[in-house]
Write an enzyme that holds these catalytic residues in place. Structure first.
Site, PDB file in Angstrom:
ATOM      1  N   CYS A  21       0.845  -1.200   0.000  1.00  0.00           N
ATOM      2  CA  CYS A  21       0.000   0.000   0.000  1.00  0.00           C
ATOM      3  C   CYS A  21       0.881   1.251   0.000  1.00  0.00           C
ATOM      4  O   CYS A  21       0.652   2.200  -0.755  1.00  0.00           O
ATOM      5  CB  CYS A  21      -0.901   0.023   1.236  1.00  0.00           C
ATOM      6  SG  CYS A  21      -2.056  -1.354   1.358  1.00  0.00           S
ATOM      7  N   ASP A 421      36.871   9.030  22.007  1.00  0.00           N
ATOM      8  CA  ASP A 421      37.557  10.258  22.380  1.00  0.00           C
ATOM      9  C   ASP A 421      37.749  10.189  23.901  1.00  0.00           C
ATOM     10  O   ASP A 421      37.085   9.399  24.575  1.00  0.00           O
ATOM     11  CB  ASP A 421      36.702  11.460  21.987  1.00  0.00           C
ATOM     12  CG  ASP A 421      37.313  12.771  22.442  1.00  0.00           C
ATOM     13  OD1 ASP A 421      38.522  12.959  22.252  1.00  0.00           O
ATOM     14  OD2 ASP A 421      36.565  13.599  22.997  1.00  0.00           O
TER      15      ASP A 421
END
Length: 709
Positions: A21, A421
């Protein structure tokens, strides 16, 4: 990226029931020139971009030409929660009233129940509903070139009805009465759609809950008298504008994003961070709309409204993420496109084989062909992935993890190397001044210089320096410029040039690289500063979890080698790259990516290029800027504990998707042969098909409570 001159439009569309659909709607809108089209049957929404809003009626017209109903433009600010029965529920209960007596006739010997005219009278209302619901959708899907599951339902129910009608007209007897088959197929499939509708709404409740958080009133401070008396006006929070002040009392939901300028209190920010403990807030602190003031009283100046607020950004991120499809979804879409025509051919072959080849009576051959049509409906296949993705996104969002799209589930589950980091990621970003050493300048003047320079930087170390040296006087500079990865440069009115930063700015002046900040005046070293940062309490557990899962850990930082080695040793990180500038970090990510699927975890500011380059970018956010553009995953409140939850939730979601796909494929592969050889009647096939849809959705809903590994 969408053009700024384009308007994003979202329509609420009723009647989408499967992947095909949505494909049909996308295809017809593409023909009209609409761009970035997303049709999602799980949320009943169609979204697209258009330069001229005057084209919206054309989009509505084209969608409705396919047999769907466009109810409204979606506006999460004002959309009211609908009450009462939905359209699909009304259709089911109406057809059920007429279908029950037809089914009873199969088990009860009452003459009038077996009368063909009585059964015809009961079937006609059901068939009309089915014809309008499934037939209209089937016709327009065929016209758009993308067949949907309603084609199968329509063919099956119509074949049974027409066959029975011919028998009634020509008085051919009981052997031609299959009215209950036609009515039962329609009613049972509508029942499945109704249960599907209710279940899918539960899977999409994450957005609904967030939208409800926005609906709030605000105590607007309209004016203030000389004696300090205030006038308070209660208004809709959406009417508050940037710069206006609001009063928040104990127990109130904070109506806006803003900054406290008076008062103090404890704020429940669990809807943002996932943490149940309240956060203490006072003057100068930022607050987020939708959070709750548990105790205290606050006066808040509005800093963000509408789409700029944190909650609106979260809603938009979750909404967009639900539209993003994992690779497995693309496979399911391709299968769905060819599945319906394949099944129609199999049904015709079944009918032909049994009637022409095996000599079976036409009515029995027809019933076997109809059973193939009904049992093979691929709606379970279409539901398998979207429902799991939506529930997975909702669960992670509630935990304080924002995952930007279903594709990220795929990618995150394949990560085998994760790069961290250091500052603000593995460490808390809370620093203390360990030692300050000056050369030819007084300590007081150096403190003033450091304060005045570092206040122009957003780096966590700079913030700590500013906080520590606050009150030591401020120097006014003529120009100030920040060089990412190096430091801050400034010039005063006397022409002196100052620079504060890492060892890279002083490497030509000293060989001592063991300090955190170096201060230069006219290219001469006048001071250095030693700072200590603390490792996050949850960092070790996060690293241990990743190593247990076989994921390699890497530390990539601009900090000095000695400190990076120390933290890596403390946490058990296997590989270290220290003293790297942003461009060098990017090069390392590229090099690692050639051999591995790399995730990068950073603060989302200096690490933005690396986050964007990595296979998966993970941002540590303090929730003041949740939409970190360069990251795929945002961990709210910078909590590393959420990292293990992100990985485990992703793996659980992918496992659920695979379970759903297995069930959908297994169901069709196993059931179609049974229908072809006559072991399944059309009624049993309709029930099994509806049940398979519900099982897939319920399995997806298990994600809400499923234990993470």
């Amino acid at each position: 990226m969408a053009n700024d001159f384009f308007n994003k439009v979202t329509l609420k569309v009723e009647g989408m029931s499967c992947t095909n659909c949505a494909l049909g709607i996308r295809k017809i809108l593409e023909k009209e020139g609409f761009s970035n089209i997303e049709a999602d049957f799980t949320t009943d929404e169609v979204q697209f971009e258009v330069a001229d809003k005057g084209m919206i009626p054309l989009a509505v017209k084209r969608i409705e030409s396919l047999g769907y109903k466009v109810n409204e433009l979606v506006d999460e600010e004002t959309e009211a929660e609908k009450k009462g029965l939905s359209s699909i529920e009304k259709k089911f209960w109406f057809t059920a009233i007429f279908t029950v007596p037809l089914v009873l006739a199969m088990f009860i010997r009452v003459d009038f129940l077996h009368n063909d005219l009585f059964q015809l009278a009961l079937t006609i209302p059901v068939f009309i509903v089915g014809f309008l619901h499934f037939g209209k959708s089937a016709f327009f899907s065929l016209r758009s070139g993308v067949t949907n599951m309603d084609v199968l339902i329509f063919l099956g129910s119509t074949a049974a009805f027409v066959y029975s009608l011919i028998g009634t007209i020509y008085r051919l007897g009981h052997d031609y009465m299959f009215y209950e088959t036609s009515a039962s197929i329609i009613s049972i499939v509508l029942l499945g759609n109704m249960l599907e509708h209710r279940s899918v709404k539960k899977t999409t409740s994450a957005i609904d809950e967030l939208v409800r958080l926005q609906k709030n009133t605000a105590k607007k401070i309209t004016s203030e008298m000389h004696e300090g008396q205030e006038y308070i006006e209660e208004v809709n929070a959406s009417l508050i504008e940037k710069g206006e002040n609001v009063l928040v009392n104990s127990g109130d939901k904070i109506p806006v994003d803003g900054e406290i300028y008076w008062g103090a209190g404890s704020v429940d920010e669990s809807m943002i961070s996932g943490e149940s403990l309240p956060v203490e807030k006072s003057k100068g602190d930022k607050v987020i709309g939708g959070t709750i003031l548990v105790s205290g009283n606050l006066k808040v100046k509005t800093r963000a409204t509408g789409k700029e607020t944190v909650l609106s950004q979260i809603i938009e991120m979750v909404r967009n993420a639900q539209k993003d499809k994992p690779k497995l979804q693309n496979l399911a879409d391709k299968i769905s496109r060819v599945f319906v025509p394949t099944v129609v051919i199999l049904a015709l072959l079944t009918l032909g084989f049994w009637y022409l080849g095996a000599g079976l009576e036409f009515r029995d051959s027809l019933m076997r062909g109809i059973a193939v049509l009904v049992i093979a409906c691929p709606c379970a296949l279409g539901l398998a992935i979207p429902t799991a993705v939506v529930v997975g996104l909702g669960r992670t969002a509630k935990s304080g993890i924002l995952i930007k799209g279903g594709t990220t589930f795929d990618k995150l589950s394949n990560v085998d190397t994760i790069v961290f980091d250091k500052t603000g990621t593995l460490t808390s970003g809370k620093f203390r001044i360990k030692k300050l050493e000056c050369f030819g300048k007084s300590e007081e003047s150096v403190r003033s210089l450091l304060y005045s320079l570092e206040k122009h930087s957003s780096h966590p170390i700079a913030k700590a320096v500013v906080q520590y040296f606050k009150g030591h006087g401020e120097i006014k500079f003529e120009t100030v410029k920040e060089h990412k990865g190096l430091g801050i440069q400034a010039n005063d009115k006397e022409g002196n040039r100052y620079m504060a930063g890492s060892y890279n700015i002083a490497s030509h002046l000293t060989h001592d690289d063991t300090h955190n900040i170096y201060l230069l005046m006219n290219d001469k070293l006048i001071a250095w500063l030693d700072i200590e940062d603390e490792v996050k309490g949850e960092a070790r557990a996060a690293i241990d979890y990743l190593k247990k899962k076989g994921i390699k850990t890497v530390l990539l930082s601009g900090d000095r080698q000695e400190r990076c080695d120390e933290i890596a040793g403390l946490l058990g990180i296997e590989e270290v790259y220290a003293e790297k500038l942003p461009n060098e970090k990017l090069n390392i990510i590229e090099a690692l990516s050639e051999k591995s699927k790399v995730a990068m975890v950073g603060d989302g500011i200096n690490d933005a290029p690396s986050l964007a380059k990595a296979y998966v970018g993970i941002s540590m956010s303090d929730a003041t800027q949740v939409a970190v553009k360069s990251a795929d995953v945002v961990l709210l409140k910078g909590n590393l504990e959420l990292l293990s939850k992100a990985f485990s939730s992703t793996r659980t979601t992918i496992r659920t998707i695979k379970e759903n796909l297995f069930w959908a494929f297994f169901y069709n592969v196993a059931a179609i042969p049974l229908a072809m050889v006559g072991l399944l009647t059309p009624i049993v096939a309709a029930g099994a098909m509806a049940l398979s849809d519900v099982i897939v959705v319920l399995n997806s809903l298990r994600l809400k409570k499923r234990k993470l590994r």
